[in-house]
Design an enzyme around this catalytic site. Structure first.
Site, mmCIF file in Angstrom:
data_model
loop_
_atom_site.group_PDB
_atom_site.id
_atom_site.type_symbol
_atom_site.label_atom_id
_atom_site.label_comp_id
_atom_site.label_asym_id
_atom_site.label_seq_id
_atom_site.Cartn_x
_atom_site.Cartn_y
_atom_site.Cartn_z
ATOM 1 N N ASP A 1 4.174 -2.251 -0.250
ATOM 2 C CA ASP A 1 4.813 -2.930 1.060
ATOM 3 C C ASP A 1 6.467 -2.376 0.755
ATOM 4 O OD1 ASP A 1 4.681 -4.724 3.099
ATOM 5 O OD2 ASP A 1 6.285 -5.716 1.971
ATOM 6 N N GLU B 1 3.717 1.909 2.936
ATOM 7 C CA GLU B 1 3.868 1.063 4.101
ATOM 8 C C GLU B 1 5.489 1.185 4.578
ATOM 9 O OE1 GLU B 1 4.754 -1.938 6.733
ATOM 10 O OE2 GLU B 1 5.412 -2.047 4.453
#
Length: 770
Positions: A496, A525
């Protein structure tokens, strides 16, 4: 063109003083053997004296050394000397034929190009020689142990710029998973392969060009034909050509015939100018002056590093129900999540991606739709990681235990699914790290810890990590955590927001983790600047999120498909996701079932790697007012879904069809074989993927044509132009194509009328029948 394979082992020689590696290809070895057979006598060089000399003397000595190493060819009277293979002992030395500007290349080749095992990829080089002599070029691939695995002739695609090109493939496509028994065997094929481009003088082509002219105008014919006879005999004796006994006999018989003065000059020339000799010229050419480039590194990665189909769901929503007595939601857990695995497998996906499964903090816990105050039943965001129950090394008790997670991974593996776990390197205010490692967080002047912000968004429930005080300590802890989850069954990490952490941090962590577990892949991401995205790919992120959701108009998609399926993809593998928990675009909001179908086709066929966030099958397209994200975002609540409703929309069936088509066609597996097809209608986009017969593994070419109507409300018609010859298709008749979505068949030629209506067909996915 035919592929010439050899079992010769390549010998790699390292020149430490130059800081480079020079490859001595098997072809060069053969050339020296051939030169020896033709009385080539390379001079021996003496050992260097260890006396102090001037720089000029050293330069002169070096020059003499290079000259001495060159073969001296002894010739009979009137015999022409073939171009020799010159030794190349330094990075700035050139061979007899010049090879420059090999692509792909970035950052002075510090970071190797990356491909998946069995993925086709394109290589180009500038290759030339002085004067008007004709040349050829060959690309050679060797595995990490130096064994030659592929040898392919290159084609001159731009004579004015001396640009040559070829499509290669490193190994064979495989579906072996890291837990399969065959994995150790497959693993030996992975790693850094060597690639060289060999330039060489095409003596036969040069001779034939001149001989045809001289015979036609009756100019110096005898000398021209005698030269041809000598050339054919020399060709027949060349080990490098890889000729069979019958092929050598063919050349020698042609040499006798061309030297036979009892025949007229046209008959004599025809002995060396016919289909049989031309076939040998293409498949087993006479290569003089072989000049290998300095080797380039191609990093061959495991299956699923490029060609992947992802499916995301939240375990706490999977299997969630309403309590019939109270109406309250009973969340799902890791055990009920097996239904999500089975749905993903039924639709043909390869990877199931789970958001963080760690304990969720209580302090500043967010409520529904990211509200600042959580209700008593709000579960909080799984990205607010850590509580008194534990941190990144603990399974949230609401979901189950570590044993439950291991059982979920085991069931996934039985279904041939990999588990990707979201790893968000951030903490809730309740995370154990906050007390144990306060120096891992940034403190404000008033002594409080700064929460995460991405103005105008604020994440009061999350503390970002500060890497300045103890990056090494954080690296070691993250390595420990990842190894723990790998041992539990995780083979992929979805990271993330990696672009908000130091790139060097990820470089160190990924290197350490993959040194112990080379099967592990990483997805970034990240939605950020191109330089940062490329840097993340350089340091080990196998795949990346990208801006595909916002590329909806034809002009935008045209550019984006070419950008993401280009040399850039040797480093950055973009994964196309139509939606995510945080992304729901206006296009998806406004275009209903047809819009979902259109975006799924573009994602699945426009990129080797694509993904679906669950709920897509149920047309979940309500936007939160003022934001391009879902209303009632699943990050902040548990979703109860009625999966029996999916059948009425047909999207789940479409997803399964797309994954079936992708698996069936080698052309869908590469980031390097997509070309746009001309089409005038601004609502219809058309592109083609093509792999030549030599590289499909089936003996036949594989060609897939995709035509999509981008307008989800109106029908559109267009003429799609196809350059038949560029894809090995007959140019004098129609070819059969089959729509893989419907089974219908069509005849296609140069210009092809297409009509697509969103209430019938949003797209054609056409496979060429060879």
């Amino acid at each position: 063109m035919a592929t010439h394979h050899t079992s010769k082992e390549a010998t790699f020689k390292r020149h430490d003083s130059a800081g480079t590696v020079a490859a001595q290809a098997s072809a060069d070895e053969s050339a020296m053997q051939d030169a020896a057979a033709e009385n080539a006598t390379p001079a021996k060089s003496s050992a260097p004296h260890r006396t102090r000399r001037s720089k000029a003397a050293e330069k002169n000595t070096a020059s003499r050394h290079v000259s001495a190493a060159r073969p001296r060819i002894h010739l009979n009277p009137g015999e022409e000397a073939p171009a020799p293979t010159l030794p190349v002992d330094a990075p700035n030395q050139l061979g007899r034929v010049v090879v420059l500007d090999i692509t792909p290349s970035r950052e002075n080749d510090v970071f190797p190009v990356r491909v998946e095992l069995g993925e086709t990829f394109s290589v180009t080089a500038q290759v030339f020689i002085e004067g008007r002599s004709k040349i050829g070029a060959t690309a050679v691939l060797r595995n990490p142990r130096g064994r030659e695995m592929l040898r392919m002739p290159m084609t001159c695609v731009n004579p004015g710029l001396d640009r040559w090109a070829v499509t290669l493939k490193a190994g064979e496509h495989s579906t072996v998973k890291p837990w399969d028994e065959q994995w150790p065997t497959l693993r030996r094929q992975l790693g850094d392969w060597g690639m060289v481009v060999e330039g060489w003088e095409d003596t036969y082509a040069s001779w034939l060009h001149d001989a045809r002219i001289k015979v036609d105008v009756h100019d110096d014919v005898e000398n021209a034909l005698d030269s041809g006879a000598d050339l054919l005999n020399r060709w027949a004796g060349r080990h490098d050509a890889g000729l069979s006994a019958s092929e050598r006999r063919t050349l020698r018989e042609a040499a006798k015939r061309i030297a036979d003065r009892n025949l007229n000059e046209h008959e004599r020339l025809a002995a060396a100018d016919n289909e049989a000799i031309e076939r040998l010229h293409i498949e087993h050419p006479l290569r003089d002056g072989i000049s290998p480039s300095h080797p380039k590194t191609v990093r061959v990665e495991r299956p699923k590093s490029s060609f992947t189909a992802w499916y995301q769901f939240f375990p706490r929503s999977e299997g969630a129900t309403h309590d019939p007595q109270t109406g309250k939601i009973i969340p799902g857990n890791l055990r009920t999540s097996v239904s999500g695995l089975e749905r993903a497998a039924a639709q043909g996906f390869d990877v199931v991606y789970l958001p963080p499964i760690f304990p969720i903090g209580v302090t500043n816990r967010k409520g529904r739709n990211n509200s600042l105050v959580a209700g008593p039943e709000d579960p909080g965001s799984p990205f607010g990681i850590g509580s008194e129950l534990g941190g990144h090394d603990t399974v949230d008790p609401q979901l189950g235990t570590m044993d439950d997670f291991k059982a979920l991974c085991a069931r996934a593996h039985e279904l041939n699914l990999e588990i990707a776990l979201d790893f968000a390197l951030q903490c809730s205010p309740d995370h154990p790290w906050v007390k144990e490692h306060p120096d891992w967080f940034r403190h404000k002047p008033d002594g409080t810890i700064a929460f995460a912000e991405n103005p105008p968004k604020k994440y009061q429930d999350i503390y970002p990590i500060d890497f300045n005080a103890d990056m090494l300590g954080i690296e070691r802890e993250v390595e420990r955590l990842m190894n723990l989850w790998i041992e539990a069954g995780v083979t992929i990490f979805r990271i993330d927001n990696p672009h908000t952490k130091p790139v060097r941090f990820w470089q160190d962590v990924i290197a350490a983790v993959t040194r112990k577990h080379p099967e592990v892949l990483f997805l970034a991401e990240a939605f950020t600047r191109p330089g940062m995205m490329r840097a993340l790919s350089y340091v080990g992120f196998t795949q990346s999120h990208c801006y595909f959701p916002w590329r909806n108009e034809k002009w935008n998609l045209d550019d984006y498909l070419l950008e993401t399926n280009s040399d850039e993809a040797f480093y950055q593998h973009n994964t196309f996701w139509p939606t995510t928990p945080d992304i729901l675009t206006d296009y998806i909001r406004d275009n209903g079932i047809a819009g979902h179908a259109i975006r799924a086709v573009l994602a699945a066929m426009g990129s080797p790697s694509w993904g679906i966030y669950n709920g897509y099958e149920l047309i979940e397209n309500r936007q939160r007012p003022g934001y391009e994200e879902q209303q009632n975002n699943e990050k902040y609540e548990v979703k109860v879904r009625d999966w029996s409703q999916a059948e009425q929309y047909g999207i789940g069936e479409l997803l399964a069809s797309l994954n079936r088509i992708r698996r069936a066609h080698p052309a869908c597996r590469s980031y390097h074989d997509l070309n746009l097809l001309p089409c005038e209608d601004e609502s219809i986009i058309a592109f083609i993927r093509h792999v030549p017969a030599e590289l499909t593994g089936t003996g036949k070419p594989d060609t897939v044509i995709v035509v999509v109507n981008l307008d989800a409300h109106n029908s559109h018609q267009a003429v799609v132009h196809l350059e038949l010859g560029e894809y090995g298709l007959p140019t004098d008749r129609a070819v059969k194509v089959r729509d893989e979505l419907t089974g219908r068949e069509f005849d296609w030629g140069w210009d092809n009328f297409v009509s697509l209506a969103p209430w019938a067909d949003v797209a054609h996915i056409l496979s060429v029948e060879y």
